[in-house]
Write an enzyme that holds these catalytic residues in place. Structure first.
Site, short mmCIF file in Angstrom:
data_model
loop_
_atom_site.label_atom_id
_atom_site.label_comp_id
_atom_site.label_asym_id
_atom_site.label_seq_id
_atom_site.Cartn_x
_atom_site.Cartn_y
_atom_site.Cartn_z
N TRP A 101 10.31 -50.80 22.48
CA TRP A 101 9.23 -50.45 23.41
C TRP A 101 9.59 -50.81 24.84
CZ3 TRP A 101 6.43 -46.85 21.70
CH2 TRP A 101 6.01 -46.80 20.36
N ASP A 170 3.48 -55.68 28.65
CA ASP A 170 2.97 -54.82 27.58
C ASP A 170 2.57 -55.77 26.45
OD1 ASP A 170 2.54 -53.18 25.42
OD2 ASP A 170 4.47 -52.14 25.51
N LYS A 194 -3.60 -51.89 17.60
CA LYS A 194 -3.05 -53.00 16.81
C LYS A 194 -4.04 -54.15 16.70
CE LYS A 194 1.12 -50.89 17.67
NZ LYS A 194 1.85 -50.33 18.82
#
Ligand SMILES: *Cc1c(COP(=O)(O)O)cnc(C)c1O
Length: 359
Positions: A101, A170, A194
């Site tokens: 990511w 993030d 999530k």
């Protein structure tokens, strides 16, 4: 048979939240409508919108120097929106690479302007978090980190240890899993699916001095436009924010993020113990000091046995363990909503499986 799930996201929401949403399905507060059928400009929805923001502030102790925004487009839109808003001429966006990511975030920034990866854990195949030996420079637009690496199963142990005037994170896969000092950060973003709720809404926490008007940016991509309009510039994902608000209430009922940190640590220990006490039958992917409390990655030495592990776990009612294709093996994602007893069940299954196939 009761089914338990360990998917990486989207994944299970707290049972209490699902039951509450069900009870309000066709009649939200005696209006005869589901909340998603209400206008986003009406007081019924606005109350939820503001309550969710207030709860975010309360649970993470967000100071008045920072604004809370609810956007769409997932964390992936933030990969682009961040440099579009914060990377000004003459500056460079700096990235810490700790997994897939962060690589993606870096690649997107490089399309917008000068970007540089200043620290990387790639040489360990992202099993280990790199040493943070970076000295901030005046040329930096910001320094971007990924707090939890969902795919490789590593997580920075201390979110207060970073020092940069414009620190960006993030936190898609570990926000609300433990307390940290928000004022240390210029910007934090997290897709909801999530730890916060369903996909469709992305939380952004931004320091207010960064909210500058930028005539050359399309309005929908401007943090300043969204902040000025209290995240009601365009129609927000009403139902996602409604569920986010219920999840936040649930977190509060659990005792807040401090209590969740204790629970998450305990949950992770149960599964890491099963790996570490297996005499090498199971192998942890992440090195012990970099291990995540949200995504636990491990492998078996034999690919045939790995197939059998998935098959037999599913026969025992345990789902979502297949690892990401770039790592292989298994990944148990144990976000806030996964109860400790699910982790115990998995550890029991692992022991049973080893007893059957181990030497
Ligand atoms: C899941 C995830 C993303 C991608 O989120 P989308 O909402 O699908 O864009 C980005 N970063 C991290 C750390 C993630 O776990």
């Amino acid at each position: 048979m009761e089914r338990i799930y360990f998917q990486a996201g989207p994944t299970t929401l707290p049972k209490e939240v699902m039951n509450r949403a069900k009870s309000e399905w066709d009649d939200f507060k005696e209006t005869g409508l589901n909340i998603m059928e209400h206008s986003h400009r009406g007081t019924t929805y606005e109350e939820i919108h503001e309550q969710a923001k207030t709860l975010m502030r309360k649970l993470l102790d967000i100071p008045q120097t920072h604004d809370v925004l609810f956007l769409q487009g997932g964390a992936s839109l933030q990969f682009a929106m961040l440099p579009m808003n914060l990377l000004s001429p003459g500056k460079t966006a700096k990235y810490v690479l700790t997994g897939s990511w962060s690589e993606k975030a870096f690649k997107e920034a490089a399309k917008i302007g000068p970007s540089e990866a200043v620290v990387s854990g790639k040489d360990t195949k992202y099993r280990t978090l790199p040493e943070m030996n970076y000295e901030p420079s005046d040329q930096d637009a910001y320094l971007h980190i990924t707090s939890n690496n969902t795919i490789f199963g590593t997580q920075w142990p201390d979110l207060d240890a970073f020092s940069h005037p414009n620190l960006v994170a993030d936190m898609s896969s570990d926000i609300m899993s433990k307390p940290f000092n928000v004022s240390n950060y210029a910007l934090i973003y997290a897709g909801a699916q999530k730890n916060l709720g369903p996909a469709g809404v992305t939380a952004v926490i931004i320091r207010k001095d960064l909210l500058k008007e930028n005539e050359s940016l399309p309005s929908i991509l401007s943090y300043q436009v969204h902040a000025k309009n209290r995240s009601l510039y365009n129609t927000p994902p009403v139902y996602s924010i409604y569920l986010l608000n219920l999840v936040l209430q649930w977190i509060e009922e659990q005792g807040g993020v401090k209590e969740l940190e204790v629970k998450n640590k305990k949950k992770a220990e149960i599964i890491y113990n099963a790996i570490d006490s297996s005499d090498g039958f199971y192998k942890g992917y992440a090195t012990p000091e970099s291990r995540s409390h949200m995504n636990i990655t491990f492998t078996l030495s034999d690919p045939e046995l790995e197939k059998r592990f998935i098959k037999e776990s599913e026969e025992s009612g345990i789902f979502g363990l297949k690892g990401h294709r770039s790592v292989g093996g298994f990944r148990a994602s144990i976000y806030n909503a996964v109860p400790e007893k699910s982790c115990q069940k998995l550890a029991e299954f692992m022991l049973h499986f080893q007893g059957k196939y181990g030497k």
